[in-house]
Design a protein around this motif. Structure first.
Motif, mmCIF file in Angstrom:
data_model
loop_
_atom_site.group_PDB
_atom_site.id
_atom_site.type_symbol
_atom_site.label_atom_id
_atom_site.label_comp_id
_atom_site.label_asym_id
_atom_site.label_seq_id
_atom_site.Cartn_x
_atom_site.Cartn_y
_atom_site.Cartn_z
ATOM 1 N N LEU A 35 33.832 32.076 44.097
ATOM 2 C CA LEU A 35 32.429 32.171 43.735
ATOM 3 C C LEU A 35 32.371 33.250 42.663
ATOM 4 C CD1 LEU A 35 29.570 32.197 46.316
ATOM 5 C CD2 LEU A 35 29.538 33.766 44.403
ATOM 6 N N GLU A 36 32.120 32.813 41.425
ATOM 7 C CA GLU A 36 32.215 33.727 40.305
ATOM 8 C C GLU A 36 30.820 34.076 39.805
ATOM 9 O OE1 GLU A 36 33.922 33.459 35.765
ATOM 10 O OE2 GLU A 36 34.850 32.211 37.306
ATOM 11 N N ARG A 37 30.589 35.351 39.604
ATOM 12 C CA ARG A 37 29.298 35.782 39.032
ATOM 13 C C ARG A 37 29.446 35.744 37.526
ATOM 14 N NH1 ARG A 37 25.312 36.118 42.908
ATOM 15 N NH2 ARG A 37 26.472 36.294 44.848
ATOM 16 N N TRP A 38 28.967 34.695 36.924
ATOM 17 C CA TRP A 38 29.069 34.528 35.466
ATOM 18 C C TRP A 38 28.135 35.547 34.820
ATOM 19 C CZ3 TRP A 38 32.590 32.258 32.783
ATOM 20 C CH2 TRP A 38 32.364 31.871 31.480
ATOM 21 N N GLY A 39 28.697 36.382 33.946
ATOM 22 C CA GLY A 39 27.874 37.420 33.329
ATOM 23 C C GLY A 39 27.964 38.749 34.037
ATOM 24 N N ASP A 157 33.896 27.469 42.407
ATOM 25 C CA ASP A 157 35.138 26.754 42.150
ATOM 26 C C ASP A 157 35.380 25.849 43.354
ATOM 27 O OD1 ASP A 157 37.536 25.828 41.346
ATOM 28 O OD2 ASP A 157 38.628 27.713 41.583
ATOM 29 N N VAL A 158 35.117 24.554 43.162
ATOM 30 C CA VAL A 158 35.195 23.614 44.276
ATOM 31 C C VAL A 158 36.517 22.859 44.213
ATOM 32 C CG1 VAL A 158 34.084 21.655 45.412
ATOM 33 C CG2 VAL A 158 32.695 23.361 44.233
ATOM 34 N N ASP A 159 37.232 22.862 45.333
ATOM 35 C CA ASP A 159 38.503 22.157 45.420
ATOM 36 C C ASP A 159 38.223 20.715 45.846
ATOM 37 O OD1 ASP A 159 41.138 21.464 45.663
ATOM 38 O OD2 ASP A 159 41.408 22.416 47.625
ATOM 39 N N VAL A 160 38.108 19.837 44.858
ATOM 40 C CA VAL A 160 37.820 18.436 45.145
ATOM 41 C C VAL A 160 39.131 17.735 45.476
ATOM 42 C CG1 VAL A 160 36.902 16.285 44.217
ATOM 43 C CG2 VAL A 160 35.792 18.449 43.656
ATOM 44 N N LYS A 161 39.192 17.099 46.625
ATOM 45 C CA LYS A 161 40.435 16.489 47.080
ATOM 46 C C LYS A 161 40.701 15.199 46.308
ATOM 47 C CE LYS A 161 40.533 19.655 50.253
ATOM 48 N NZ LYS A 161 41.279 20.900 49.998
#
Lengths: 836, 356
Positions: A35-39, A157-161
């Motif tokens: 989970l990235e805080r953009w900015g 960031d979602v790890d889509v299978k």
């Protein structure tokens, strides 16, 4: 997949905090890895308004600006960009600010003028790709606001299978959010405004390899002006991890992120015409050796398994993977062809692997594409190009296969779903859960069938007496095909906490021997004897494999695969150091000795239980071995004891200890001077049998040859090693001891000093004693070896203690007789005499 | 009446009594004053031995008148008993003194370092795999083993991972120069091998070495160990899996650990789950070790895919079951607080010898 939340919100309302959303998605099977805080990197960057932009008094290329950031006096800031004018709102990095990459902004003097901060470009903020101009913010941006409040975002960031290619898109993830929260999904507008000559008049498409390209949809946009995309678009793409290129290319990437549909754009002018004069796209297999310069400016030579998008003259790109340089959309481009196709997933995957090219596009093609997206993606891209680059969308599409499949159905038995999950969900509840995923359902018809499995043979059963439900599967969920798939969907939408925690109450399997029994007994015995267990790599270097190969491998016992075949090599090794499978353990153990000696460790006493591997033709063989390596002090020097180093007798003692533990006879020893890696005078083979006479232990024991110690830099002078084949290692049982009561009659002991030639082996003397001793002889142990006067120089005396016993009291006469028999045998068979 | 003894001495009652008393007094004094056990033993022989002085004196009894003999006999017995007692006392005293002297002389500095008794150590990964097997063994799970050089079909195809399936990206594979063979990327092909060799009810555990094409760093290894579990019967449910894994988590990491199931993805299970245990570092409040989620994933699992059952020769309409697979090093990391996978195969004894 990177998911900027502000962008996701275009398609679904989210009333959760980012953390809550991340948790919900994770519990839904869309694991949020980050989970990235953009900015979050913009420290002390605020919105400012340019009050004045004037030339710098001393530098032509610089401007001197006055900027207000709301409170306090306006700031004088020197700026090199040319796109600024008074009245604009711009990002201002105040003194003390830190920009992405750790760049610190301070009050500085530039050509005699103090600059109180910096006006930022989009690139400096990593917000857009524009490094030349200052990022011009919206007129409505509040002066003085921290930039992060204006343009900050949260990126999940979602790890889509791999089975959920449909979710490699914001629309797909929006559907998942909707399933979790009950919100509605909003589709973007996809229909372009069409004008002018139809695309069919302008372009021809010919698919010559329909097996690899089941559908090809093309759109035409004319009169575009290629330029950077709007800042808002660039910001979104960057947050999603896509580098902005130009408004046309960005439109295709935008649609890929949004809908999961890879799109390619061509400069229409670069597509050669066919015989009818129209620019013509040909989808075909490449000719062998056909050249192509790809977008990354690599000149490639294609193979005939490669599907290319071509014109009548040459290949324009590798289908689904990368475009070609010749038809790249550039500043001079005015007309654009939009390609939105469906390619064979396996072919794309293989091609990508062959060329070492895996792109965001190819990853999506590999997972299969929803057919209707070919049409929708082309429309949406054309619409966005017209919106961002101007131009006109030509009416219609070229579509090589406009038919779009209906939704499939899947029939399931709610009782069976409960039986899989261990739950008690009612049919209504199961149906309601499915409807949240867009699976509408109704009671099954009598002739509906339940698909239990599709492979290796389809297993389709009647619904029988069980209640059954038939559900319509959305076109994007090609992964839902069998009953168990439905069970998973129900469970994940309901939440896996619905699964109870119970203990099995089904029948137990019958007894089965534990294959680890002997292995663990050996491990524990060796640890008790002071040796430490190591685990080393089965993959070793060819040098180690060859360097420690035995001329005569230790033969397997107990029916295990025999060593001695060809080595097995890894065809795609990570490194040469780990490129072949070992056939023995000695090399690996020697390496461990080297490692520990380099750390300054004096004594190393180690063992490993592991496998050797080889091939006999196309058959593979694996066999278990015990390896032992000893170096340095067995007993360290201390105030109360002298130092003593490990030697071959210790190794033999360890072998004998194992024999005792496993119920084998005392091993027989035979010198083995012929192993090149071992000391020719200090090496042997030890073999032991069980009470039935079956060989259960075979081994080689010895000191490493000094050359080997030196070549492998083991930093020690002597290393004792052993490699053993043991019958139980591969999965044997410990044997029970056959006991007998202790003897009631005292034994009689006699000492016998046997003088033999120096080169006579002790084992041969022991053998003759044992064979000639008769029933009364219980044991004979060598207790002294004497050389010197009065013996001849090439003689030695081996003193044995003989123990005689029987189930009665022995007479002196019968013991004397037995000793005499032994002495006679020694004389006759070995030329030995007794020393008295 | 006076008779002569053989010694020709004149024996009378009083004289004999006196002599006996003198002998007694001498013995008592000598027993007290003897300097050593050997001196005392010598004296005892001189006075009390077969040819000792008491014997000599007693020979005189025969010369006494018959009426005196019982009296002297009684006195002689008393004297003899007294002398024996004196010697016994003396011997006890002397032995105590001599033992005291010996013990005093034998005293050592008991605070010196010990003579070490060496015990080696067992490797933490093997021990952890064994511990896992022991825990599940209590629930009837039986250990099986399969080959490490595996065929492509068993490692992938029969596990519902067809050639060129994108799911193959989940396993970076090392291939070998034997046609259609590879180094097994997981212990899951063991599921097929168990099903082909045993009929339900099946409760199997498959520990073993696995290989991946994976650059080695603190959290990735090209060789590592896994334990696979498989249970198949008519009524084996995801709930049974949850129950067993809860027991496992308690056994391995202590009572009271919260656990959870969440959806996972493996081609060979449907439904698939990931099994999380409350973070062992922060206890669930969120920390860097658990990426602030409060949870640590310790294994993957799910209900065996019908395709896999069919390849194993088991009718998926009749039987169902679960499978799980865990990385032994990961379990060991959490168990022992190890932060770097490379330590396990470096075999630095300074690391390994901590696992006494």
């Amino acid at each position: 997949m990177r998911v900027p939340l502000s962008w996701l919100r275009d398609y679904v309302d989210v009333d959760l905090t980012p953390e809550q959303l991340a948790e919900r998605l994770t519990l839904l099977g869309m694991e949020v890895k980050g989970l990235e805080r953009w900015g979050a990197e913009w420290h002390n960057v605020v919105v400012g308004e340019l009050l004045a932009v004037e030339p710098h008094p001393r530098a032509d290329r610089l401007s001197l600006t006055r900027v207000t950031v709301g409170e306090g006096e306006p700031l004088e800031i020197v700026c090199g960009a040319t796109n600024i004018a008074a009245g604009q709102r711009v990002p201002v990095a105040l003194p003390g600010a830190v920009l992405p990459g750790g760049r610190r902004i301070e009050r500085t003097e530039k050509m005699g003028v103090v600059s109180n901060g910096m006006l930022c470009s989009g690139d400096e903020l990593r917000l857009t790709a524009d490094a030349d101009g200052i990022l011009i913010l919206s007129d409505t941006a509040q002066v003085g606001t921290a930039l992060v409040e204006l343009h900050g975002d949260v990126v999940l960031d979602v790890d889509v299978k791999p089975n959920r290619g449909d979710a490699l898109s914001l629309i797909g993830l929006a559907r998942e959010v909707a399933a979790a929260t009950g919100a509605r999904v909003r589709w973007p507008d996809t229909d372009p405004v069409e004008r002018g000559r139809s695309v069919a008049d302008r372009l021809a498409v010919r698919v010559e390899a329909p097996d690899l390209c089941s559908r090809f949809v093309a759109r035409w946009v004319s009169g575009v002006r290629v330029a950077p995309s709007p800042d808002r678009v660039q910001m979104r793409l960057l947050a999603a991890g896509v580098r902005p290129v130009s408004n046309v290319v960005d439109a295709s990437n935008y649609v890929m992120v949004e809908l999961g549909k890879p799109i390619h754009t061509f400069d229409a002018a670069a597509i050669h015409p066919g015989v009818d004069g129209r620019p013509t796209i040909v989808v075909r297999r490449a000719a062998s050796g056909e050249p192509l310069e790809t977008l990354d400016h690599v000149h490639r030579t294609l193979d005939p398994d490669t599907l290319v998008i071509a014109d009548p003259v040459a290949a324009l790109g590798i289908a689904g993977i990368i475009g070609g340089a010749s038809s790249e959309v550039g500043e001079a481009t005015t007309d654009v062809v939009v390609e939105s196709a469906v390619f064979d997933p396996v072919a794309i995957r293989r091609t990508g692997q062959r060329y070492g090219l895996r792109s965001e596009a190819s990853l999506r093609f590999e997972k299969g594409q929803e057919v209707r997206l070919a049409r929708i993606g082309a429309d949406r891209t054309a619409r966005l190009i017209a919106e961002w680059a101007g131009g006109t969308v030509a009416p219609g599409r070229v579509d090589t296969n406009p038919s779009e499949p209906d939704r499939s159905t899947v029939t399931f038995r709610p009782a069976r779903v409960n039986r899989l999950l261990g739950t008690e969900l009612s049919t209504d509840e199961q149906r309601a859960l499915l409807s949240r995923l867009g699976l509408e359902s109704e009671s099954a018809e009598p002739d509906d069938r339940v698909t239990v499995a599709l492979e290796p043979q389809p297993l389709v059963v009647r619904t029988g007496a069980d209640e059954a439900v038939t559900a319509l599967v959305p076109t994007w969920r090609g992964d839902i095909a069998i009953e168990a798939d439905v069970a998973e969907e129900i469970a994940r939408v309901r939440g896996y906490d619905v699964v109870p925690s119970i203990l099995p109450h089904t029948p137990m399997p019958g007894w089965r021997p534990l294959p680890l029994e002997v292995r663990d007994a050996i491990r524990d015995t060796l640890a008790g004897a002071g040796l430490s267990e190591v685990v080393t790599h089965a993959l070793v270097s060819p040098r180690l494999l060859d360097g420690f190969a035995l001329r005569q491998p230790v033969p397997s016992v107990g029916g295990e695969d025999q060593p001695g075949g060809q080595g097995i090599e890894v065809t795609n090794p990570l490194s040469r150091d780990h490129s072949v499978l070992r056939q023995g353990l000695l090399g690996s153990l020697a390496e461990v000795i080297g490692t520990n000696r380099r750390h300054g460790r004096e004594d190393v006493a180690i063992f490993e239980v592991g496998k050797g591997y080889a091939r006999e033709g196309d058959e593979t063989c694996e066999w278990w071995r015990l390896g032992i390596a000893l170096t340095g002090p067995a007993e360290s020097a201390a105030w109360n004891q002298a130092e003593r180093h490990w030697d071959v007798d210790d190794a033999k003692g360890i072998v004998e200890l194992l024999c005792q533990r496993l119920g084998y006879a005392t091993p027989r020893y035979a010198a083995d001077p012929d192993e090149p890696i071992l000391h020719p005078g200090r090496s042997l083979r030890a073999t032991a049998t069980d009470p039935t006479g079956e060989v259960q232990l075979a081994s080689v024991v010895g000191e490493l040859h000094p050359d080997v110690i030196e070549r492998w830099e083991l930093r020690t002078d002597r290393v004792v090693v052993a490699e053993l084949a043991l019958a139980g290692l591969a999965g044997g049982q410990m044997q029970d001891v056959r006991s007998s009561p202790p003897p009631r009659h005292p034994p009689v002991e006699r000492d016998l000093a046997v003088v033999v030639a120096e080169d006579r082996e002790a084992a041969s003397v022991a053998d003759v004693i044992g064979e000639s001793g008769g029933d009364l002889l219980r044991s004979a142990s060598l207790f002294d070896i004497y050389r010197g006067a009065p013996l001849a120089g090439d003689e030695k005396s081996l003193a044995h203690r003989l123990v005689f016993a029987a189930d009665r009291t022995l007479t002196e006469d019968e013991v004397d007789e037995a000793v005499a028999r032994i002495a006679r045998a020694l004389r006759e068979r070995l030329g030995a005499r007794l020393r008295t | 009446m006076i008779r002569r003894a053989a010694s020709e001495e004149i024996v009378d009652l009083a004289g004999l009594t006196r002599e006996l008393h003198a002998l007694r007094d001498e013995a008592v004094a000598a027993a007290r004053s003897a300097a050593s056990t050997s001196e005392l033993e010598e004296l005892e022989v001189t006075l009390l031995g077969k040819k000792g002085r008491l014997t000599v004196v007693l020979r005189g009894i025969g010369a006494l008148p018959a009426e005196d003999r019982p009296r002297v006999g009684a006195i002689a017995n008393e004297v003899q008993a007294a002398m024996r007692a004196a010697f016994a006392d003396g011997a006890a005293t002397l032995r105590a003194r001599e033992l005291g002297e010996r013990l005093g002389a034998e005293a050592v500095d008991v605070t010196t370092p010990a003579r070490p008794v060496r015990r080696g150590t067992l490797h933490p990964v093997v021990e952890t795999a064994n511990r896992i097997a022991a825990i599940f063994g209590q629930f009837g799970f039986q250990v099986y083993e399969g080959p490490e050089v595996e065929d492509d079909t068993t490692n992938f195809r029969m596990l519902n991972i067809p050639p060129d399936h994108p799911a193959r990206d989940l396993w970076d594979t090392l291939y070998v120069d034997v046609p259609d063979h590879l180094l097994r990327t997981h212990t899951s092909p063991g599921q097929i091998r168990v099903m082909q060799s045993a009929r339900p009810p099946i409760r199997a555990l498959l520990p073993g070495r696995c290989f991946r094409y994976e650059a080695v760093d603190a959290s990735h290894a090209s060789e590592f160990f896994q334990v696979e579990g498989l249970m198949i019967d008519q009524g084996t449910t995801l709930g049974d899996l949850k129950g067993l894994l809860d027991q496992f988590a308690q056994a391995m990491y202590g009572a009271g650990r919260r656990t959870r199931f969440r959806p996972g993805y493996y081609p060979f299970t449907e439904p698939s789950v990931a099994f999380d245990v409350e973070c062992l570092v922060c206890g669930g409040s969120g920390c860097p070790a658990c990426s602030r989620t409060g949870w640590m994933t310790i294994l993957g699992a799910g209900m065996v895919h019908p395709v896999v059952l069919q390849y194993g020769g088991i009718d998926p309409e009749r039987y169902q079951g679960f499978a799980f697979g865990m990385g032994v090093e990961r379990i060991a990391n959490l168990r022992y607080g190890v932060g770097d996978l490379r330590l396990y195969m470096e075999n630095d004894l300074r690391f390994l010898e901590q696992f006494r």
